[in-house]
Scaffold this active site. Structure first.
Site, PDB file in Angstrom:
ATOM      1  N   ALA A  12       0.818  -1.223   0.000  1.00 26.62           N
ATOM      2  CA  ALA A  12       0.000   0.000   0.000  1.00 26.62           C
ATOM      3  C   ALA A  12       0.847   1.266   0.000  1.00 26.62           C
ATOM      4  CB  ALA A  12      -0.924  -0.014   1.217  1.00 26.62           C
ATOM      5  N   LYS A  25      -4.630   6.381  -3.945  1.00 28.97           N
ATOM      6  CA  LYS A  25      -5.879   5.704  -4.351  1.00 28.97           C
ATOM      7  C   LYS A  25      -6.378   4.779  -3.254  1.00 28.97           C
ATOM      8  CE  LYS A  25      -3.238   2.046  -6.681  1.00 28.97           C
ATOM      9  NZ  LYS A  25      -2.913   1.416  -7.949  1.00 28.97           N
ATOM     10  N   GLN A  78       8.062   1.962   3.105  1.00 27.39           N
ATOM     11  CA  GLN A  78       8.884   1.937   1.886  1.00 27.39           C
ATOM     12  C   GLN A  78       9.121   3.407   1.544  1.00 27.39           C
ATOM     13  OE1 GLN A  78       6.896   0.967  -1.794  1.00 27.39           O
ATOM     14  NE2 GLN A  78       8.755   0.227  -2.774  1.00 27.39           N
ATOM     15  N   ASP A 106      -4.730  -2.456  -3.786  1.00 27.57           N
ATOM     16  CA  ASP A 106      -5.759  -1.859  -4.647  1.00 27.57           C
ATOM     17  C   ASP A 106      -6.709  -2.913  -5.211  1.00 27.57           C
ATOM     18  OD1 ASP A 106      -4.120  -3.089  -6.499  1.00 27.57           O
ATOM     19  OD2 ASP A 106      -3.912  -1.341  -7.815  1.00 27.57           O
ATOM     20  N   GLY A 145      -0.473  -7.627 -15.653  1.00 23.29           N
ATOM     21  CA  GLY A 145       0.621  -8.533 -16.002  1.00 23.29           C
ATOM     22  C   GLY A 145       0.031  -9.766 -16.676  1.00 23.29           C
ATOM     23  N   ASN A 231      -6.372   1.273 -10.884  1.00 21.32           N
ATOM     24  CA  ASN A 231      -5.323   2.249 -11.169  1.00 21.32           C
ATOM     25  C   ASN A 231      -5.900   3.584 -11.633  1.00 21.32           C
ATOM     26  OD1 ASN A 231      -3.386   0.189 -10.724  1.00 21.32           O
ATOM     27  ND2 ASN A 231      -3.681  -0.533 -12.806  1.00 21.32           N
ATOM     28  N   LYS A 355     -31.945  20.302  14.348  1.00 23.09           N
ATOM     29  CA  LYS A 355     -30.538  20.161  14.733  1.00 23.09           C
ATOM     30  C   LYS A 355     -30.429  19.874  16.219  1.00 23.09           C
ATOM     31  CE  LYS A 355     -27.613  22.376  16.669  1.00 23.09           C
ATOM     32  NZ  LYS A 355     -26.944  23.460  17.372  1.00 23.09           N
ATOM     33  N   HIS A 367     -44.388  22.145   8.731  1.00 24.40           N
ATOM     34  CA  HIS A 367     -44.025  23.057   7.647  1.00 24.40           C
ATOM     35  C   HIS A 367     -42.974  24.083   8.073  1.00 24.40           C
ATOM     36  CE1 HIS A 367     -48.219  21.884   6.602  1.00 24.40           C
ATOM     37  NE2 HIS A 367     -48.468  22.245   7.848  1.00 24.40           N
TER      38      HIS A 367
HETATM   39  C1  UD1 Z   1       0.477  -5.258 -10.496  1.00 25.23           C
HETATM   40  C2  UD1 Z   1       1.299  -6.445 -11.081  1.00 25.23           C
HETATM   41  C3  UD1 Z   1       0.578  -6.987 -12.314  1.00 25.23           C
HETATM   42  C4  UD1 Z   1      -0.835  -7.416 -11.911  1.00 25.23           C
HETATM   43  C5  UD1 Z   1      -1.606  -6.290 -11.241  1.00 25.23           C
HETATM   44  C6  UD1 Z   1      -2.879  -6.825 -10.662  1.00 25.23           C
HETATM   45  C7  UD1 Z   1       3.618  -5.911 -10.563  1.00 25.23           C
HETATM   46  C8  UD1 Z   1       4.923  -5.484 -11.102  1.00 25.23           C
HETATM   47  N1  UD1 Z   1       2.603  -5.970 -11.430  1.00 25.23           N
HETATM   48  O1  UD1 Z   1       0.495  -4.264 -11.502  1.00 25.23           O
HETATM   49  O2  UD1 Z   1       1.273  -8.088 -12.833  1.00 25.23           O
HETATM   50  O3  UD1 Z   1      -1.519  -7.890 -13.069  1.00 25.23           O
HETATM   51  O4  UD1 Z   1      -0.825  -5.712 -10.163  1.00 25.23           O
HETATM   52  O5  UD1 Z   1      -3.673  -5.799 -10.202  1.00 25.23           O
HETATM   53  O6  UD1 Z   1       3.512  -6.194  -9.393  1.00 25.23           O
HETATM   54  N2  UD1 Z   1       3.071  -0.529  -4.528  1.00 25.23           N
HETATM   55  C9  UD1 Z   1       3.931  -0.299  -3.478  1.00 25.23           C
HETATM   56  N3  UD1 Z   1       5.177   0.202  -3.748  1.00 25.23           N
HETATM   57  C10 UD1 Z   1       5.602   0.448  -5.008  1.00 25.23           C
HETATM   58  C11 UD1 Z   1       4.722   0.188  -6.075  1.00 25.23           C
HETATM   59  C12 UD1 Z   1       3.460  -0.296  -5.808  1.00 25.23           C
HETATM   60  O7  UD1 Z   1       3.582  -0.532  -2.309  1.00 25.23           O
HETATM   61  O8  UD1 Z   1       6.752   0.879  -5.168  1.00 25.23           O
HETATM   62  C13 UD1 Z   1       1.720  -1.039  -4.221  1.00 25.23           C
HETATM   63  C14 UD1 Z   1       0.620  -0.123  -4.756  1.00 25.23           C
HETATM   64  O9  UD1 Z   1       0.254   0.833  -3.784  1.00 25.23           O
HETATM   65  C15 UD1 Z   1      -0.505  -1.105  -5.082  1.00 25.23           C
HETATM   66  C16 UD1 Z   1       0.207  -2.413  -5.352  1.00 25.23           C
HETATM   67  O10 UD1 Z   1       1.528  -2.264  -4.868  1.00 25.23           O
HETATM   68  O11 UD1 Z   1      -1.389  -1.251  -3.982  1.00 25.23           O
HETATM   69  C17 UD1 Z   1       0.254  -2.742  -6.852  1.00 25.23           C
HETATM   70  O12 UD1 Z   1       0.897  -1.702  -7.525  1.00 25.23           O
HETATM   71  P1  UD1 Z   1       0.358  -1.143  -8.910  1.00 25.23           P
HETATM   72  O13 UD1 Z   1       1.246  -0.034  -9.334  1.00 25.23           O
HETATM   73  O14 UD1 Z   1      -1.076  -0.881  -8.856  1.00 25.23           O
HETATM   74  O15 UD1 Z   1       0.637  -2.428  -9.836  1.00 25.23           O
HETATM   75  P2  UD1 Z   1       0.011  -2.741 -11.249  1.00 25.23           P
HETATM   76  O16 UD1 Z   1       0.683  -1.913 -12.283  1.00 25.23           O
HETATM   77  O17 UD1 Z   1      -1.450  -2.687 -11.209  1.00 25.23           O
HETATM   78 CA    CA Z   2      -2.911  -1.982  -9.693  1.00 28.49          CA
END
Ligand code: UD1
Ligand code: CA
Length: 489
Positions: A12, A25, A78, A106, A145, A231, A355, A367
């Protein structure tokens, strides 16, 4: 596999750039709950200890999740967002269970059955890594992916890295939920390379690394709607649409009638009793609880409120943090707020604002009224246009109206004040002294009728009236510059 041998990790920390709001998000509400709370609640309900990786707006996420009182949650930061693989690496020190379950923050539509199926297959096949997949007719458009099998090796290829010619070459996509043996993960996590295109570390590379080392990889497929990730704004809308229809379908199963169901909105924590009818455009929000046999009129909004049984809410009512008891009727166009209570059989009618007040049993305010900081007993009649003057410019004061009182239309009640049992106030009165039981309070100037005086003011004579007989009154009014010298009727 015992679920207590599994540690849940929720990712997250991402920046949510594709949403373009500048806000994480993960905090976006979906049917009244923050997006990230859904996968987290799921793991919590499966009794897993949870580690959440936070980064971008991490403090806000932490604070927002407070209200869910998750049993066992630890936050890890992170600091720099270098991809999902790097996010997972940040939590390495916390890994304690035999298997680590990783889920994207997400993904609000995941069911417990999906996690249970993943755990079951993982154990049954003694897999090193298992992950959830779904079928999508156009993975390129969907931006997920892509799961590709080449010479018996499974790998996940991110959309930007896909080099196949045919977009529909593989319709299997990665759902973003993984179960990995800790022993493997501890070694493999450091082998994830930086992607040459995005410069990110992809968690999905773990699958390729496991395959290259001939480890067992298991995939579990579920419907696409169960793994949708969010996204973009469009994906957020679509996910909430699904969540909402699931909730409406559930409540229909419990005997709730929805008029034009596609037009109603319900939050996840709302409860509705059987036999209740929810009319078009209504929104039931937050922790609202509706009893049996109620009617929620069109375009009404009810937030964090309780309605007992057989309550009627007529259209365009807005009820916030309040309670409405059995058989009461409110609306149309009422605004009830700040812990107000409308007791059984009371009626609150058009354009009435209540209120922080208690309205007693069988009491009517039908009324155009404002009732603030007031306690009203039972069987009281509040005449049209009654206003409680509860604020003196500096502070709010209280008003008490006892049982069976009758407040004449257009009364102003200046707080602090008490109207005794059975007392009357005459219409148009400005009441600023307590009224004893059964008394009549009149507080307005006496009327005096001055014969023919109206004609004197406007200088009208009988002949004058005849001359202008064909002219419509409003034309005269427009012609006149001064409203007090209108020369026509
Ligand atoms: C990711 C997957 C993809 C998959 C999809 C499913 C990877 C590389 N790709 O892509 O294969 O089909 O989810 O929904 O994992 N996040 C972090 N730190 C970061 C980057 C992201 O905590 O540096 C968290 C985001 O907040 C999010 C989750 O990881 O909750 C996924 O990241 P997101 O950028 O949405 O990945 P996708 O491009 O959707
Ligand atoms: Ca995603």
């Amino acid at each position: 596999m015992q679920k207590n041998n599994i540690q849940g990790i929720v990712l997250a920390a991402g920046k949510s750039t594709r949403l373009k709001t500048g806000r994480s998000k993960l905090l976006e509400p979906i049917c009244g709950r923050e997006m990230v709370s859904y996968p987290t609640k799921l793991l919590d309900e499966l009794d897993m200890p949870i580690t959440m990786i936070i980064g971008y707006q991490g403090d806000l996420i932490k604070k927002a999740l407070d209200r869910y009182k998750f049993k066992d949650i630890t936050f890890v930061e992170q600091k720099e967002q270098k991809g999902t693989g790097h996010a997972l690496l940040c939590s390495k020190k916390t890994w304690s269970a035999d298997d680590i379950l990783i889920i994207n923050g997400d993904a609000p539509l995941v069911h417990a059955e999906t996690i249970e199926k993943l755990c079951y297959e993982h154990t049954k096949n003694n897999a090193t890594i298992s992950f959830v997949t779904a079928n999508h007719s156009d993975p390129l458009v969907a931006n997920y992916g892509r799961v590709i099998k080449e010479k018996n090796i499974i790998k996940i290829v991110e959309p930007a890295n896909f080099t196949g010619d045919d977009v529909s070459e593989s319709c299997w996509i990665n759902g973003g939920i993984y179960l990995v043996k800790k022993d493997f993960l501890e070694k493999a996590i450091d082998d994830i390379p930086k992607d040459s295109i995005s410069k990110e570390f992809y968690l999905t590379d773990l699958v390729r690394l496991a395959g290259e080392k001939k480890h067992t990889i298991k995939t579990v497929s579920v419907p696409f709607d169960c793994i949708r990730g969010i996204n973009t704004m469009y994906e957020l809308w679509a996910a909430e649409q699904i969540k909402r229809s699931q909730l409406i379908r559930f409540w229909m199963g419990e005997g709730v009638r929805f008029e034009l169901a596609q037009n109603a909105h319900i939050d996840s924590d709302v409860k509705i009793g059987a036999g209740t009818r929810v009319c078009l455009g209504s929104q039931l929000l937050g922790t609202t609880s509706i009893g049996k046999g109620c009617t929620i009129g069109s375009h009404s909004i009810i937030l964090n409120s309780t309605l007992e049984d057989n309550v009627t809410v007529l259209p365009y009512s807005y009820i916030v943090n309040s309670k409405i008891y059995d058989n009461a009727q409110v609306g149309p166009f009422v605004h009830i707020k700040n812990s107000s209570e409308i007791k059984p059989n009371a009626t609150i009618g058009n354009f009435v604002e209540i209120k922080k007040s208690i309205i007693g049993q069988n009491t009517k305010a039908k009324h155009l009224s404002y009732i603030g900081d007031t306690t009203i007993g039972s069987n009281v009649n509040i005449g049209a246009g009654t206003i409680t003057c509860n604020h003196n410019g500096k502070q709010k004061n209280k008003i008490k109206i006892e049982d069976n009182a009758y407040i004449g239309s257009n009364s102003s009640l200046i707080a602090p004040i008490k109207i005794g049992k059975g007392a009357f106030t005459a219409a148009g009165s400005v009441i600023n002294k307590n009224v004893p039981e059964n008394a009549l309070a009149i507080a307005r100037s006496r009327q005096e009728n001055k014969a023919d005086y109206a004609n004197k003011i406007i200088g009208k004579t009988t002949s004058n009236k005849k001359e202008n007989k064909d002219e419509a009154p409003f034309i005269g009014a427009i012609k006149s510059k001064d409203a007090t010298t209108i020369s026509t009727e």
